[in-house]
Write an enzyme that holds these catalytic residues in place. Structure first.
Site, short mmCIF file in Angstrom:
data_model
loop_
_atom_site.label_atom_id
_atom_site.label_comp_id
_atom_site.label_asym_id
_atom_site.label_seq_id
_atom_site.Cartn_x
_atom_site.Cartn_y
_atom_site.Cartn_z
N SER A 1 38.06 47.71 37.05
CA SER A 1 37.04 46.90 37.28
C SER A 1 36.34 46.65 38.74
CB SER A 1 37.59 45.15 36.64
OG SER A 1 38.38 44.71 37.71
N CYS A 2 35.26 45.82 38.79
CA CYS A 2 34.65 45.65 40.03
C CYS A 2 35.07 44.43 40.95
CB CYS A 2 33.13 45.49 39.87
SG CYS A 2 32.33 46.79 38.91
N ASP A 3 36.14 43.65 40.32
CA ASP A 3 36.88 42.63 40.79
C ASP A 3 37.95 43.00 42.02
OD1 ASP A 3 37.32 39.45 39.93
OD2 ASP A 3 38.40 40.36 41.44
N SER A 4 37.88 42.34 43.29
CA SER A 4 38.68 42.88 44.19
C SER A 4 40.05 42.55 43.99
CB SER A 4 38.18 42.32 45.41
OG SER A 4 38.00 40.84 45.51
N ASN B 1 34.87 42.52 32.32
CA ASN B 1 33.91 43.57 32.80
C ASN B 1 33.69 44.68 31.85
OD1 ASN B 1 34.17 44.91 36.45
ND2 ASN B 1 32.44 44.50 34.91
#
Ligand SMILES: *Cc1c(COP(=O)(O)O)cnc(C)c1O
Length: 377
Positions: free
Chosen positions: A328-331, A367
């Site tokens: 996913s694009c979440d840190s 996501n």
């Protein structure tokens, strides 16, 4: 010479390799080794006198997993109408179902009572009032707070009361027309400290006596879940933990006390193997980052709380220390900051053993990444 990777049993490894070679199921998926589940179900409770085992469905609610467990004849511990529906679909009789969630939704209460479930935990007056309304005369048991030291996933802050209050709650339940039958506690999940159960049993004994002095005769002690599984470190064997628990029980309780056990992680955890794909590699500063298609949000949520997994890659390359993260694009989607294994190529498969518990049950499609399907092998 045949090499079995770290963290996986030979039989599981061989079955997983066979499945992967034969299947065109899209990755990622979660393989569940039936032989390991069967072994665990046969083992848990064997060393404890008068024990009845209830699988805690939240560890892995996949319907085929539940069907397999149900066929072995043990009971189930549930907390919601969704978990109840899985069991009703499988035709599990209500006598085999208990609920140890001390705060239940109205809808769950209504559906559980309608189905015939008759064992409920609680730890507050408000819950007694709720249970008395939905299920007059039901068997109820109070949740005692106990030490959770040495558990990787402590549960003691959210639920449980001290001895005095618990005794009051048993009396209050009786006054409200319920049937107070026992005590429950949970030492915390992934608990590798056998003394937690011993001190919990001692504490339960004190409550038992306090209740008896006030005219409440109990007949059941529910020792919760918490048995650990092996991730990257060795843990106590279930038999060794149960021997200690049984000794404490024999010292503290009469012979005819019914013992309930509610294992979740230990039933399904080490039967599960995620099979995913390496989707990217990058150098960030002096760190080596590896991107795979199973992450915090679609299966490896417990990594955020400190659970460490083993990673198996086919590569014989040089070992490196990896920051492993999900797709996913979440840190926040970082699974491990110091995993050591040989360098794989993008497109290679990656296997993550001990992934059968609290993985797909925690997962979301955040996501747009799908939740790996569970497949029994
Ligand atoms: C989660 C839970 C369990 C199962 O715990 P494990 O540590 O997975 O064995 C048992 N009882 C209750 C009440 C729970 O909430």
């Amino acid at each position: 010479m045949e090499i079995i990777p770290e963290g996986i049993k030979k039989s599981t490894w061989n079955k997983a390799l066979d499945y992967i070679a034969m299947s065109d199921e899209p990755l990622p998926y979660l393989l569940m080794d039936k032989d390991i589940i069967r072994e665990k179900v046969c083992q848990i409770g064997r060393t404890i006198r008068n024990a009845k085992v209830f699988y805690a469905v939240k560890a892995n609610p996949d319907i085929e997993v539940c069907r397999f467990v149900a066929e072995m004849g043990i009971g189930f511990e549930i907390a919601s109408e969704g978990e109840l529906r899985i069991l009703t679909e499988l035709g599990v009789a209500p006598e085999r179902i208990i609920t140890s969630n001390p705060i239940k939704t109205f809808r769950f209460m209504a559906e559980a009572v309608a189905y015939g479930v008759n064992y409920f935990a609680y730890d507050s007056k408000a819950e007694v009032d709720k249970m008395a309304r939905y299920s007059p005369g039901a068997n109820v048991y109070v949740r005692l707070v106990v030490p959770n030291e040495g558990s990787e996933w402590p549960l003691s802050k959210k639920f449980g009361v001290e001895i005095e209050e618990a005794a009051q709650l048993l009396i209050y339940a009786k006054d409200k027309g319920l049937n107070p039958v026992g005590i429950t506690f949970h030492v915390g999940s992934q608990c590798n400290n056998p003394y937690n159960w011993q001190s919990a049993v001692d504490k339960a004994r004190e409550l038992w006596e306090t209740a008896e002095a006030q005219g409440i005769r109990l007949r059941m002690l529910n020792i919760g879940g918490g048995y650990p599984i092996r991730y990257t470190k060795n843990v106590f064997e279930i038999e060794a933990i149960e021997k200690k628990i049984d000794k404490a029980l024999r010292r503290c309780f009469p012979e005819d006390v019914e013992i309930f056990i509610e294992p979740g992680r230990s039933v399904v955890g080490d039967s599960g193997v995620f099979v995913g794909t390496v989707i990217g590699k990058a150098k960030r500063g002096d760190e080596d980052w590896l991107y795979i298609d199973v992450g915090v949000f679609n299966g490896l949520m417990e990594s955020v709380g400190g659970i460490k997994y083993n990673y198996i890659v086919g590569s014989r390359g040089e070992a490196k220390t990896w920051t492993v993260c999900g797709p996913s694009c979440d840190s926040m989607d970082v699974i491990d900051k110091e995993a050591e294994f040989p360098e794989p190529e993008v497109g290679n498969r990656i296997l993550i053993p001990s992934a059968g518990a609290y993985t797909i049950s925690y997962a979301s499609e955040f996501n747009g990444f799908s939740i790996p399907k569970a497949i029994l092998i």
